[in-house]
Design a protein around this motif. Structure first.
Motif, PDB file in Angstrom:
ATOM      1  N   CYS A   1       0.833  -1.201   0.000  1.00 32.97           N
ATOM      2  CA  CYS A   1       0.000   0.000   0.000  1.00 32.97           C
ATOM      3  C   CYS A   1       0.871   1.256   0.000  1.00 32.97           C
ATOM      4  O   CYS A   1       2.015   1.219   0.431  1.00 32.97           O
ATOM      5  CB  CYS A   1      -0.899   0.039   1.239  1.00 32.97           C
ATOM      6  SG  CYS A   1      -2.184  -1.223   1.251  1.00 32.97           S
TER       7      CYS A   1
ATOM      8  N   GLN B   1      -2.487  10.391   6.051  1.00 33.11           N
ATOM      9  CA  GLN B   1      -2.231   8.969   6.272  1.00 33.11           C
ATOM     10  C   GLN B   1      -3.284   8.037   5.689  1.00 33.11           C
ATOM     11  O   GLN B   1      -3.417   6.894   6.119  1.00 33.11           O
ATOM     12  CB  GLN B   1      -2.032   8.656   7.766  1.00 33.11           C
ATOM     13  CG  GLN B   1      -0.747   9.209   8.354  1.00 33.11           C
ATOM     14  CD  GLN B   1      -0.749  10.728   8.513  1.00 33.11           C
ATOM     15  OE1 GLN B   1      -1.692  11.288   9.047  1.00 33.11           O
ATOM     16  NE2 GLN B   1       0.282  11.382   8.025  1.00 33.11           N
TER      17      GLN B   1
ATOM     18  N   GLU C   1       0.864   5.105   1.532  1.00 33.59           N
ATOM     19  CA  GLU C   1       0.237   5.944   2.551  1.00 33.59           C
ATOM     20  C   GLU C   1       0.469   7.398   2.181  1.00 33.59           C
ATOM     21  O   GLU C   1       1.598   7.841   1.978  1.00 33.59           O
ATOM     22  CB  GLU C   1       0.836   5.662   3.921  1.00 33.59           C
ATOM     23  CG  GLU C   1       0.183   6.458   5.027  1.00 33.59           C
ATOM     24  CD  GLU C   1       0.742   6.112   6.381  1.00 33.59           C
ATOM     25  OE1 GLU C   1       1.318   7.011   7.022  1.00 33.59           O
ATOM     26  OE2 GLU C   1       0.602   4.939   6.787  1.00 33.59           O
TER      27      GLU C   1
ATOM     28  N   ARG D   1      -4.585   5.367   3.061  1.00 37.91           N
ATOM     29  CA  ARG D   1      -3.829   4.311   2.384  1.00 37.91           C
ATOM     30  C   ARG D   1      -4.605   3.782   1.182  1.00 37.91           C
ATOM     31  O   ARG D   1      -5.821   3.648   1.227  1.00 37.91           O
ATOM     32  CB  ARG D   1      -3.540   3.164   3.348  1.00 37.91           C
ATOM     33  CG  ARG D   1      -2.542   3.545   4.424  1.00 37.91           C
ATOM     34  CD  ARG D   1      -2.413   2.476   5.510  1.00 37.91           C
ATOM     35  NE  ARG D   1      -2.209   1.132   5.034  1.00 37.91           N
ATOM     36  CZ  ARG D   1      -1.023   0.535   4.895  1.00 37.91           C
ATOM     37  NH1 ARG D   1       0.076   1.191   5.205  1.00 37.91           N
ATOM     38  NH2 ARG D   1      -0.931  -0.707   4.476  1.00 37.91           N
TER      39      ARG D   1
END
Length: 102
Positions: A59, A66, A61, A68
């Motif tokens: 993933c 933050q 971020e 994802r």
């Protein structure tokens, strides 16, 4: 299909992301488990460049809030993300990553 040569493969390190501009688009390139992926480079939640973000567990971020996204599919992985990322086909040819941007 419109394939564009976007980066040398050696520039895309494992579990990392780089940003490139091609055909008027800001694209993020990743290498995860040896495979190169491409997504839009701008977070769908708030304008932030994902190439400034962090790659972990397949993933990316976002560095701003933050959020994802799954790199392979562009799928958002929960709040604050409500819109998935656009993804692009990638192929490797003669030491280069090529991205299909119509």
């Amino acid at each position: 299909m419109a394939w564009h040569r976007v980066a040398e493969l050696t520039a895309i390190e494992e579990d990392n992301v780089i940003g490139v501009e091609v055909a008027g688009r800001n694209i993020a390139l990743y290498r995860v488990a040896g495979k190169v992926y491409a997504t839009d480079n701008v977070c769908t939640h708030a304008y932030a460049l994902l190439s400034d973000g962090y790659v972990e567990d397949g993933c990316i971020e976002c560095p701003l809030h933050q959020g994802r996204f799954e790199i392979a599919t562009g799928k958002g992985q929960g709040a604050p993300i409500t819109v998935d990322l656009e993804t692009f086909l990638v192929k490797e040819e003669e030491g280069w990553a090529l991205v299909d941007i119509a």
